[in-house]
Design an enzyme around this catalytic site. Structure first.
Site, PDB file in Angstrom:
ATOM      1  N   ARG A 232       0.846  -1.182   0.000  1.00 57.99           N
ATOM      2  CA  ARG A 232       0.000   0.000   0.000  1.00 57.99           C
ATOM      3  C   ARG A 232       0.887   1.238   0.000  1.00 57.99           C
ATOM      4  NH1 ARG A 232      -3.390  -2.776  -1.537  1.00 57.99           N
ATOM      5  NH2 ARG A 232      -5.415  -3.319  -0.624  1.00 57.99           N
ATOM      6  N   GLU A 261      -3.246   8.103  -4.075  1.00 57.79           N
ATOM      7  CA  GLU A 261      -3.623   7.706  -5.442  1.00 57.79           C
ATOM      8  C   GLU A 261      -4.914   8.396  -5.868  1.00 57.79           C
ATOM      9  OE1 GLU A 261      -3.880   3.433  -5.343  1.00 57.79           O
ATOM     10  OE2 GLU A 261      -1.764   3.203  -4.825  1.00 57.79           O
ATOM     11  N   HIS A 279      -1.131   1.108  -9.764  1.00 57.28           N
ATOM     12  CA  HIS A 279      -1.799   0.143  -8.877  1.00 57.28           C
ATOM     13  C   HIS A 279      -2.485  -0.968  -9.680  1.00 57.28           C
ATOM     14  CE1 HIS A 279      -3.764  -0.302  -4.636  1.00 57.28           C
ATOM     15  NE2 HIS A 279      -3.483  -1.474  -5.178  1.00 57.28           N
TER      16      HIS A 279
END
Length: 313
Positions: A232, A261, A279
């Site tokens: 993460r 993000e 991602h």
């Protein structure tokens, strides 16, 4: 089950959205620009919520839905769900483990290769016509490098097995030493970083692992070390990472995740020694479909009174 209201709180692949729409009375949170409108009209009927790695169910959300019975996450990470609140209110929680392990582990190795061998930069070198002016500079070998892994769970173990194929010595850090593991254990992340050429972040995001990659760890990894993050974004103190890369205190970084993000520090865009991905760790058709099937299977099991497929709470 068409009368059961399910709230979709995050964008998912069309297949999952279509299947949810077929089976349930599907509500999409983006259809309600005003949260108050959603709550006024539907708070008493929503029995399930489907989220993902970026949107889940916090305490305020859970309290606002008195009939909520289950939160099914279209991801393996559940850091966007208040698990304690769910336990307190008897709300069940599921995620999508195992099915994405291979893809995320594959991508970690891909990031390592792309970073050390400068694959992305070499591609641009050819496309820009620079090869006509001379060969591309020499890069760094992956095989035989010492790989340190933070978090030796499903994904961490899968990364370790793949790295062994490149004759890489493996070491790790986790909350507790894995007695059954053949890999070398270090009791702190700093010690692991000090003894690794490549440091891979593969642990869940918790209060304890927030900014587990800080200035001290980055300095321990050093100017010849490389950081890979497929966990993460909040595992890494991003300003410290950017500063270390700009100052040459870190050899390079391969990042699939970021703190805020989809916003990425623009200072990274001009650096050759970073590989940046949006991602996409589990981003294959096969895996995202399997994840969707787990979400659907868990919801069906819950509403039919059967055992959940992948229960967390």
């Amino acid at each position: 089950m068409g009368s059961i209201s399910v709230l979709l709180v995050a964008k998912v692949i069309p297949y999952l959205e279509q299947e949810l729409n077929k089976r349930y009375n599907l509500l999409r949170i983006w259809d309600f620009p005003q949260k108050s409108q959603l709550l006024t009209q539907h708070s008493a009927s929503i029995r399930a919520a489907v989220g993902n790695a970026s949107a889940g169910a916090d305490a305020e959300f859970i309290d606002a839905l008195p009939k909520l019975e289950i939160v099914s996450s279209y991801s393996v990470g559940v850091d966007m769900i208040d698990l304690n609140k769910c336990k307190e209110k008897g709300i069940r929680v599921t995620n999508t483990p195992d099915v994405l392990t291979d893809d995320v582990a594959d991508l970690a190795i891909g990031l390592i290769l792309a970073l050390l061998r400068r694959i992305c930069e070499s591609d641009r070198y050819v496309r820009n016509g620079n090869w006509k002016s001379g060969d591309y500079k020499l890069t760094t070998k992956f095989s035989g490098k010492t790989v340190g892994i933070i978090g030796l769970g499903r994904i961490g173990t899968a990364i370790a097995k793949r790295a062994e194929g490149f004759n890489c010595p493996i070491s790790y850090f986790s909350r507790t030493q894995k007695q059954e593991s053949k890999y070398k254990y270090y009791p702190s992340v700093v010690e692991l970083a000090s003894n690794s050429d490549i440091l891979v972040v593969a642990c869940p995001l918790t209060e304890e692992t927030h900014h587990i990659i800080n200035r001290e760890v980055i300095n321990a990894l050093g100017p010849k070390g490389y950081l890979i993050n497929i966990g993460r974004g909040k595992h890494v103190d991003e300003p410290e990472l950017v500063a270390a890369l700009l100052e040459g205190r870190l050899g390079g970084a391969g990042l699939d995740v970021f703190e805020n993000e989809p916003h990425v520090p623009e200072e990274l865009f001009g650096l050759e020694n970073v590989v940046l991905l949006p991602h996409v760790g589990s981003g294959t058709v096969e895996t995202r479909t399997a994840m969707a099937d787990l979400v659907l299977g868990n919801l069906e099991a819950h509403f039919l009174g059967k055992p959940l497929l992948t229960p967390l709470v």
